[in-house]
Design an enzyme around this catalytic site. Structure first.
Site, PDB file in Angstrom:
ATOM      1  N   HIS A  21       0.840  -1.201   0.000  1.00 50.63           N
ATOM      2  CA  HIS A  21       0.000   0.000   0.000  1.00 50.63           C
ATOM      3  C   HIS A  21       0.878   1.256   0.000  1.00 50.63           C
ATOM      4  CE1 HIS A  21      -2.978  -2.761   2.230  1.00 50.63           C
ATOM      5  NE2 HIS A  21      -3.519  -2.536   1.066  1.00 50.63           N
ATOM      6  N   LYS A  45     -15.089  -8.097   5.775  1.00 49.69           N
ATOM      7  CA  LYS A  45     -13.956  -8.867   6.301  1.00 49.69           C
ATOM      8  C   LYS A  45     -13.871  -8.724   7.823  1.00 49.69           C
ATOM      9  CE  LYS A  45     -11.100  -7.895   2.226  1.00 49.69           C
ATOM     10  NZ  LYS A  45      -9.901  -7.194   1.749  1.00 49.69           N
ATOM     11  N   ARG A  95      -2.121  -6.147  -8.374  1.00 49.80           N
ATOM     12  CA  ARG A  95      -0.964  -6.988  -8.076  1.00 49.80           C
ATOM     13  C   ARG A  95      -0.730  -8.028  -9.151  1.00 49.80           C
ATOM     14  NH1 ARG A  95      -3.153  -8.858  -2.581  1.00 49.80           N
ATOM     15  NH2 ARG A  95      -4.992  -8.555  -3.869  1.00 49.80           N
ATOM     16  N   SER A 133      -2.729  -8.032   3.188  1.00 52.28           N
ATOM     17  CA  SER A 133      -2.783  -7.873   4.638  1.00 52.28           C
ATOM     18  C   SER A 133      -3.038  -9.222   5.305  1.00 52.28           C
ATOM     19  CB  SER A 133      -3.879  -6.872   5.022  1.00 52.28           C
ATOM     20  OG  SER A 133      -3.628  -5.639   4.393  1.00 52.28           O
TER      21      SER A 133
HETATM   22  N1  COA Z   1       0.224  -4.387  -2.272  1.00 50.63           N
HETATM   23  C1  COA Z   1      -0.051  -5.312  -1.346  1.00 50.63           C
HETATM   24  N2  COA Z   1      -1.297  -5.692  -1.027  1.00 50.63           N
HETATM   25  C2  COA Z   1      -2.303  -5.107  -1.666  1.00 50.63           C
HETATM   26  C3  COA Z   1      -2.087  -4.126  -2.657  1.00 50.63           C
HETATM   27  C4  COA Z   1      -0.749  -3.769  -2.944  1.00 50.63           C
HETATM   28  N3  COA Z   1      -0.443  -2.872  -3.867  1.00 50.63           N
HETATM   29  N4  COA Z   1      -3.278  -3.749  -3.131  1.00 50.63           N
HETATM   30  C5  COA Z   1      -4.206  -4.456  -2.478  1.00 50.63           C
HETATM   31  N5  COA Z   1      -3.627  -5.275  -1.595  1.00 50.63           N
HETATM   32  C6  COA Z   1      -4.281  -6.269  -0.739  1.00 50.63           C
HETATM   33  C7  COA Z   1      -4.858  -5.732   0.515  1.00 50.63           C
HETATM   34  O1  COA Z   1      -3.945  -5.867   1.591  1.00 50.63           O
HETATM   35  C8  COA Z   1      -6.075  -6.602   0.711  1.00 50.63           C
HETATM   36  O2  COA Z   1      -5.691  -7.761   1.415  1.00 50.63           O
HETATM   37  P1  COA Z   1      -6.732  -8.578   2.299  1.00 50.63           P
HETATM   38  O3  COA Z   1      -7.796  -9.075   1.355  1.00 50.63           O
HETATM   39  O4  COA Z   1      -5.905  -9.635   2.847  1.00 50.63           O
HETATM   40  O5  COA Z   1      -7.272  -7.617   3.332  1.00 50.63           O
HETATM   41  C9  COA Z   1      -6.487  -6.998  -0.719  1.00 50.63           C
HETATM   42  O6  COA Z   1      -5.360  -6.778  -1.493  1.00 50.63           O
HETATM   43  C10 COA Z   1      -7.554  -6.155  -1.365  1.00 50.63           C
HETATM   44  O7  COA Z   1      -8.075  -5.326  -0.468  1.00 50.63           O
HETATM   45  P2  COA Z   1      -8.232  -3.735  -0.479  1.00 50.63           P
HETATM   46  O8  COA Z   1      -7.353  -3.011  -1.418  1.00 50.63           O
HETATM   47  O9  COA Z   1      -8.180  -3.312   0.938  1.00 50.63           O
HETATM   48  O10 COA Z   1      -9.623  -3.658  -1.068  1.00 50.63           O
HETATM   49  P3  COA Z   1     -10.928  -4.283  -0.532  1.00 50.63           P
HETATM   50  O11 COA Z   1     -11.324  -5.248  -1.579  1.00 50.63           O
HETATM   51  O12 COA Z   1     -10.834  -4.763   0.862  1.00 50.63           O
HETATM   52  O13 COA Z   1     -11.850  -3.002  -0.484  1.00 50.63           O
HETATM   53  C11 COA Z   1     -12.911  -1.041  -1.405  1.00 50.63           C
HETATM   54  C12 COA Z   1     -12.011  -2.236  -1.616  1.00 50.63           C
HETATM   55  C13 COA Z   1     -12.848  -0.457  -0.018  1.00 50.63           C
HETATM   56  C14 COA Z   1     -12.386  -0.012  -2.392  1.00 50.63           C
HETATM   57  C15 COA Z   1     -14.341  -1.458  -1.799  1.00 50.63           C
HETATM   58  O14 COA Z   1     -14.734  -2.574  -1.042  1.00 50.63           O
HETATM   59  C16 COA Z   1     -15.365  -0.340  -1.628  1.00 50.63           C
HETATM   60  O15 COA Z   1     -15.298   0.669  -2.301  1.00 50.63           O
HETATM   61  N6  COA Z   1     -16.326  -0.526  -0.723  1.00 50.63           N
HETATM   62  C17 COA Z   1     -17.379   0.453  -0.462  1.00 50.63           C
HETATM   63  C18 COA Z   1     -18.723   0.023  -1.056  1.00 50.63           C
HETATM   64  C19 COA Z   1     -18.735   0.258  -2.528  1.00 50.63           C
HETATM   65  O16 COA Z   1     -18.824   1.385  -2.978  1.00 50.63           O
HETATM   66  N7  COA Z   1     -18.611  -0.841  -3.305  1.00 50.63           N
HETATM   67  C20 COA Z   1     -18.468  -0.772  -4.757  1.00 50.63           C
HETATM   68  C21 COA Z   1     -19.727  -0.575  -5.506  1.00 50.63           C
HETATM   69  S1  COA Z   1     -21.122  -1.521  -4.987  1.00 50.63           S
END
Ligand code: COA
Length: 165
Positions: A21, A45, A95, A133
């Site tokens: 991140h 989650k 990724r 994460s």
């Molecule tokens: N390097 C390392 N790890 C990375 C990364 C990077 N560059 N990019 C993402 N990740 C990992 C994160 O650690 C996370 O790991 P985890 O699953 O073990 O927690 C995973 O990849 C993806 O998670 P994250 O980037 O935190 O996204 P998410 O899928 O948890 O959440 C939101 C994404 C918050 C943007 C999305 O859920 C959201 O917008 N929610 C609000 C409701 C909404 O509007 N939804 C969309 C329309 S209905």
């Protein structure tokens, strides 16, 4: 003419923030002037850290960017938060090709919900392309060395949490 300052949102769960991140944050700042790290509340989650703890950990790490990174939490739709913040650019890290389906679906749904939103993807650096994460937390829980994947303060916080479980 004075150039308009560019802002973007970097949304996620950040449970907790990792080197992956932080790399995306650092590289985003070569594209935008200000970045808002948006921590999702009420994620599906199960979280290790509370939202307040996640924000505190992120704030400790983004101090190095001299005030260019703000940390906020949000709930509900990302497009609504983006509109309230008056910031319609979203940054996401990709990724691997396996991230593509989910990210494309989310970017298209967001575009559908609010056509003014634009999602910009940055390809994760090779060394971060396999970390998440969850996998870092799992390694820590099983006693593995996670120092390559998270900053020292985050490592300490994870170890403190998992030893208290
Ligand atoms: N390097 C390392 N790890 C990375 C990364 C990077 N560059 N990019 C993402 N990740 C990992 C994160 O650690 C996370 O790991 P985890 O699953 O073990 O927690 C995973 O990849 C993806 O998670 P994250 O980037 O935190 O996204 P998410 O899928 O948890 O959440 C939101 C994404 C918050 C943007 C999305 O859920 C959201 O917008 N929610 C609000 C409701 C909404 O509007 N939804 C969309 C329309 S209905």
């Amino acid at each position: 003419m004075v150039a308009k300052s560019r802002r973007a949102l970097f949304p996620g769960t950040f449970d907790p923030i990792t080197n992956g991140h932080l790399d995306i944050i650092r590289r985003s700042l070569s594209i935008v002037d200000e970045l808002i790290v948006a921590v999702l509340q009420n994620s599906q989650k199960a979280a290790l850290f509370s939202v307040a703890e996640r924000i505190e950990l992120i704030e400790g790490e983004v101090k190095q960017f001299s005030g260019k990174v703000l940390v906020r939490s949000f709930s509900g739709l990302l497009v609504d938060f983006a509109k309230n913040e008056n910031c319609m650019t979203v940054i996401r890290g990709l990724r691997a090709i396996s991230d593509y389906d989910y990210e494309a679906q989310m970017a298209l749904m967001n575009k559908n919900l609010n056509p003014s939103i634009e999602t910009v993807f940055l390809i994760a650096r090779e060394e971060n392309s396999y970390i998440s994460s969850s996998i870092v937390k799992e390694a820590a829980l099983l006693g593995g060395d996670i120092s390559k994947f998270v900053p020292a303060n985050i490592q300490k916080a994870i170890v403190r949490k998992v030893t208290a479980l």
